[in-house]
Design an enzyme around this catalytic site. Structure first.
Site, PDB file in Angstrom:
ATOM      1  N   THR A  56      63.719  58.529 -29.714  1.00  0.00           N
ATOM      2  CA  THR A  56      62.320  59.001 -29.688  1.00  0.00           C
ATOM      3  C   THR A  56      61.323  57.879 -29.966  1.00  0.00           C
ATOM      4  OG1 THR A  56      62.541  59.643 -32.003  1.00  0.00           O
ATOM      5  CG2 THR A  56      62.872  61.377 -30.371  1.00  0.00           C
ATOM      6  N   GLY A  57      61.805  56.676 -30.296  1.00  0.00           N
ATOM      7  CA  GLY A  57      60.915  55.552 -30.576  1.00  0.00           C
ATOM      8  C   GLY A  57      60.549  54.792 -29.305  1.00  0.00           C
ATOM      9  N   GLN A  58      59.741  53.757 -29.472  1.00  0.00           N
ATOM     10  CA  GLN A  58      59.292  52.963 -28.307  1.00  0.00           C
ATOM     11  C   GLN A  58      60.478  52.431 -27.496  1.00  0.00           C
ATOM     12  OE1 GLN A  58      56.301  49.348 -27.858  1.00  0.00           O
ATOM     13  NE2 GLN A  58      58.232  48.537 -28.614  1.00  0.00           N
ATOM     14  N   ARG A  73      53.952  51.872 -27.947  1.00  0.00           N
ATOM     15  CA  ARG A  73      54.076  51.346 -29.299  1.00  0.00           C
ATOM     16  C   ARG A  73      53.408  52.303 -30.282  1.00  0.00           C
ATOM     17  NH1 ARG A  73      56.837  48.064 -32.866  1.00  0.00           N
ATOM     18  NH2 ARG A  73      55.972  45.955 -32.949  1.00  0.00           N
ATOM     19  N   SER A 126      60.892  51.264 -39.200  1.00  0.00           N
ATOM     20  CA  SER A 126      60.674  49.996 -38.493  1.00  0.00           C
ATOM     21  C   SER A 126      59.348  49.314 -38.832  1.00  0.00           C
ATOM     22  CB  SER A 126      60.731  50.253 -36.979  1.00  0.00           C
ATOM     23  OG  SER A 126      59.584  50.984 -36.579  1.00  0.00           O
ATOM     24  N   GLU A 142      61.884  39.148 -37.917  1.00  0.00           N
ATOM     25  CA  GLU A 142      61.488  39.203 -39.334  1.00  0.00           C
ATOM     26  C   GLU A 142      62.576  38.624 -40.242  1.00  0.00           C
ATOM     27  OE1 GLU A 142      58.528  40.515 -40.867  1.00  0.00           O
ATOM     28  OE2 GLU A 142      57.716  40.456 -38.846  1.00  0.00           O
ATOM     29  N   LEU A 165      69.104  51.747 -32.507  1.00  0.00           N
ATOM     30  CA  LEU A 165      67.689  51.372 -32.619  1.00  0.00           C
ATOM     31  C   LEU A 165      66.985  52.103 -33.756  1.00  0.00           C
ATOM     32  CD1 LEU A 165      66.783  51.534 -28.806  1.00  0.00           C
ATOM     33  CD2 LEU A 165      67.863  49.679 -30.078  1.00  0.00           C
ATOM     34  N   ALA A 166      67.578  53.163 -34.270  1.00  0.00           N
ATOM     35  CA  ALA A 166      66.892  53.955 -35.296  1.00  0.00           C
ATOM     36  C   ALA A 166      66.730  53.135 -36.572  1.00  0.00           C
ATOM     37  CB  ALA A 166      67.672  55.230 -35.581  1.00  0.00           C
ATOM     38  N   ALA A 167      65.541  53.239 -37.159  1.00  0.00           N
ATOM     39  CA  ALA A 167      65.255  52.529 -38.412  1.00  0.00           C
ATOM     40  C   ALA A 167      63.883  52.954 -38.903  1.00  0.00           C
ATOM     41  CB  ALA A 167      65.246  51.012 -38.180  1.00  0.00           C
ATOM     42  N   LYS A 212      67.044  44.633 -42.821  1.00  0.00           N
ATOM     43  CA  LYS A 212      67.535  44.194 -41.507  1.00  0.00           C
ATOM     44  C   LYS A 212      68.529  43.034 -41.641  1.00  0.00           C
ATOM     45  CE  LYS A 212      65.592  46.664 -38.136  1.00  0.00           C
ATOM     46  NZ  LYS A 212      66.384  47.381 -37.134  1.00  0.00           N
ATOM     47  N   TYR A 266      61.647  45.496 -45.513  1.00  0.00           N
ATOM     48  CA  TYR A 266      62.161  45.773 -44.160  1.00  0.00           C
ATOM     49  C   TYR A 266      63.073  44.639 -43.708  1.00  0.00           C
ATOM     50  CZ  TYR A 266      62.020  45.793 -38.998  1.00  0.00           C
ATOM     51  OH  TYR A 266      62.349  45.741 -37.667  1.00  0.00           O
ATOM     52  N   THR A 317      65.979  41.500 -35.793  1.00  0.00           N
ATOM     53  CA  THR A 317      64.557  41.203 -35.642  1.00  0.00           C
ATOM     54  C   THR A 317      64.193  39.786 -36.059  1.00  0.00           C
ATOM     55  OG1 THR A 317      62.406  41.710 -36.660  1.00  0.00           O
ATOM     56  CG2 THR A 317      64.326  42.329 -37.913  1.00  0.00           C
TER      57      THR A 317
END
Ligand code: NDP
Ligand code: GDP
Length: 351
Positions: free
Chosen positions: A10-12, A185, A84, A127, A80-82, A154, A150, A125
């Site tokens: 359901t995310g970008q 986004r 974020s 990050e 991909l779930a997180a 990660k 975050y 990521t």
């Protein structure tokens, strides 16, 4: 027909990846969590909702993840779930560690128990790096210096993926993706926050927007380009880790300047700085070297920075024009609640 399971559908990225894989002929399964207001607007926006199999599951619920693997019997899992959003990770560091960090181990354990031949993609990521020397873009061997809860979560996800690859011989890859944006986004991220504000201000629906650090610099790419790299990583003979980036860095100020000028406005008249959007720690500069992805996978970014700015503000303007003509939005996230009603713990920390 190849079967695939996407967490975070359901995310970008989940929405774009689902579309990409459907177009490739995959049978696509995704997990979603129960929310008080359903959040399928991106899947509806891309007109793929009816072509997906959706399974209720949550990253905190190991049994639900095992069940999702059993039901979908996938050959590939894209995790991909997180949680974020970096800013929120300062507000909610423990749940971020649970979802963004431990969630990776839960899904890897589910795969290990059900079928360890499943290929696994972990959404790592830029990050992780936290710091980038300006004269040398970041690559797969650059040191990690996380600067937020975050990023720390990660970092754990990155290493546990590597450990399952080496320890259990699983096909598990880290895609170290730099920031990537799109009309899908979340509105809390700076690019979309600015494109949405510029669109609304140009149409007389809003007067100004408050932001934080205008001097931060990011390597911004286009999300649909980036989801293709995820798939490419899982088609190789051997699992590996890859940086995916554009090798260009631009400031938030430059994004603001460009996005407002696209609608004939001067950002200085409309963009205000509010300390509330500053972070206790911020990553000042990021730029990535995607040479390995280019040489091994044949991947390269297709949409450049200027085009990204244009397509984002154009999409937001079109949405608001349709709304002004009385059309109902199928996407409920379009009107983010008034930001000023949110209290910020980071604001208290930075004071
Ligand atoms: P989004 O925030 O748009 O999507 C996150 C997804 O995770 C949503 O589908 C969300 O579901 C789901 N999710 C969150 N918590 C849970 C939970 N407890 N159980 C099940 N699902 C959950 O992120 P993006 O699509 O932008 O990013 C995808 C991944 O890539 C993330 O892991 C992100 O950290 C990472 N990443 C993103 C980058 C970017 O620039 N976009 C850069 C590098 C990495 P719901 O809709 O219900 O909230
Ligand atoms: P991030 O790189 O994953 O943290 O993506 P964001 O889009 O959230 O933030 C990118 C950069 O923009 C960070 O350095 C932020 O500090 C900076 N920034 C400046 N103002 C804002 C703001 O109002 N919202 C957000 N989200 N970021 C901002």
């Amino acid at each position: 027909m190849k079967r695939v399971l996407i967490t975070g559908i359901t995310g970008q990225d989940g929405a774009y990846l689902a579309k990409f894989l459907l177009d490739k002929g995959y049978e696509v399964f995704g997990i979603y969590r129960r929310l008080s207001t359903p959040n399928f607007w991106r899947l509806q926006y891309l007109d793929i909702f009816d072509r997906l199999h959706l399974i209720g599951a949550d990253l905190i619920d190991e049994g639900s993840l095992i069940e999702a693997i059993h039901i979908s019997q996938p050959e590939e899992v894209y995790h991909l779930a997180a949680q974020s959003f970096v800013w929120s990770s300062f507000e909610e560091p423990i749940s971020t560690a649970e979802m963004t960090g431990l969630g990776v181990t839960r899904i890897l354990e589910a795969i290990r128990h059900v079928n360890r031949d499943i290929r696994f993609y972990q959404a790592s990521t830029s990050e992780l790096f936290g710091y980038s020397p300006e004269d040398e873009p970041l690559h797969e061997g650059s040191p990690f210096q996380p600067q937020s809860p975050y990023a720390a979560a990660k970092l754990y996800g990155y290493w546990i993926t590597t450990i399952y690859r080496k320890g259990y011989g699983m096909y598990a890859c880290n895609g170290i993706l730099f920031n990537h944006e799109s009309p899908l986004r979340g509105l809390e991220f700076i690019t979309r926050k600015l494109s949405n504000a510029a669109a609304r201000i140009s149409l007389g629906l809003q007067k100004e927007i408050s932001v934080g650090n205008l001097d931060a610099m990011r390597d911004w790419g286009f999300a649909p380009d980036y989801v293709e790299s995820m798939w490419m990583m899982l088609q190789e003979d051997e699992p590996d880790d890859y940086v995916v980036a554009t090798n260009e860095s631009h400031s938030v100020r430059e994004f603001a300047e460009k996005v407002f000028s696209r609608v004939g406005l001067d950002y200085r008249d409309h963009v205000k700085v509010d300390k509330k959007f500053l972070r206790p720690l911020d990553v000042r500069y990021l730029r990535g070297d995607y040479r390995k992805a280019r040489e091994k996978l044949g991947w390269r970014p297709k949409v450049n920075f200027d085009d990204l700015v244009s397509l984002m503000v154009k999409a937001d303007q079109e949405r608001w024009k349709r709304w002004m003509n009385g059309e109902q939005f199928p996407w409920d996230a379009i009107h983010y609640p008034h930001e000023n009603q949110f209290l910020s713990r980071s604001e208290r920390i930075t004071r």
